[in-house]
Design an enzyme around this catalytic site. Sequence first.
Site, PDB file in Angstrom:
ATOM      1  N   VAL A 199       0.832  -1.198   0.000  1.00 31.25           N
ATOM      2  CA  VAL A 199       0.000   0.000   0.000  1.00 31.25           C
ATOM      3  C   VAL A 199       0.870   1.252   0.000  1.00 31.25           C
ATOM      4  O   VAL A 199       1.924   1.291   0.628  1.00 31.25           O
ATOM      5  CB  VAL A 199      -0.993   0.024   1.191  1.00 31.25           C
ATOM      6  CG1 VAL A 199      -2.109  -0.972   0.981  1.00 31.25           C
ATOM      7  CG2 VAL A 199      -0.311  -0.239   2.520  1.00 31.25           C
ATOM      8  N   CYS A 200       0.422   2.227  -0.758  1.00 30.25           N
ATOM      9  CA  CYS A 200       1.030   3.557  -0.753  1.00 30.25           C
ATOM     10  C   CYS A 200      -0.136   4.530  -0.853  1.00 30.25           C
ATOM     11  O   CYS A 200      -1.275   4.141  -0.618  1.00 30.25           O
ATOM     12  CB  CYS A 200       2.057   3.715  -1.873  1.00 30.25           C
ATOM     13  SG  CYS A 200       1.421   3.646  -3.559  1.00 30.25           S
ATOM     14  N   GLY A 201       0.127   5.770  -1.194  1.00 36.52           N
ATOM     15  CA  GLY A 201      -0.962   6.743  -1.271  1.00 36.52           C
ATOM     16  C   GLY A 201      -2.061   6.336  -2.232  1.00 36.52           C
ATOM     17  O   GLY A 201      -3.242   6.366  -1.903  1.00 36.52           O
ATOM     18  N   ALA A 225      -4.027   4.018   0.170  1.00 32.58           N
ATOM     19  CA  ALA A 225      -4.583   4.451   1.450  1.00 32.58           C
ATOM     20  C   ALA A 225      -5.320   5.786   1.346  1.00 32.58           C
ATOM     21  O   ALA A 225      -6.185   6.080   2.170  1.00 32.58           O
ATOM     22  CB  ALA A 225      -3.470   4.552   2.485  1.00 32.58           C
TER      23      ALA A 225
END
Length: 154
Positions: A65-67, A109
């Site tokens: 997960v990242c932005g 996220a």
Amino acid sequence: MKIGIGSDHNAYEMKENLKDYMVELGYEVVDYGCQDACSEVDYPQVAFDVANDINENKLDRGVLVCGTGIGVAIAAGKVPGIRAALCHDTYSAERAQKSNNAQILTMGAKVIGIEPAKNIVKVYLESEFPGGNSARKVQQIMDKEKEFLKGVSI
């Protein structure tokens, strides 16, 4: 099943929630970082580490997960042999595994909330690749990757 999970600082909170959730579901989870929300962490190395460990059979699957989920998907997909799928709904997560045998699920996220992300992870991890017609298509992708890599010098 042994699952690698990783994030950058933008997705630290989601990673921590997903890690706890996967443990609750009975999975063995290996955390590749980042270790807090304050340190700026570049996602590519986290994605490369998870992808490499999948290739080395140290992990069965990965969740990154990242932005937005886009960066980790692109980074993980640069590792030969890896199929990373960006999914923000349960249907796509199921098809990532059933149609594409994706070893890594990616999410953003800043795109979805924790509860939908938990549902997506659950569906992805419970889905199995059946082979059949999909196996032929996945093999075509892998064959093309090998063809491209023959002429590459890094």
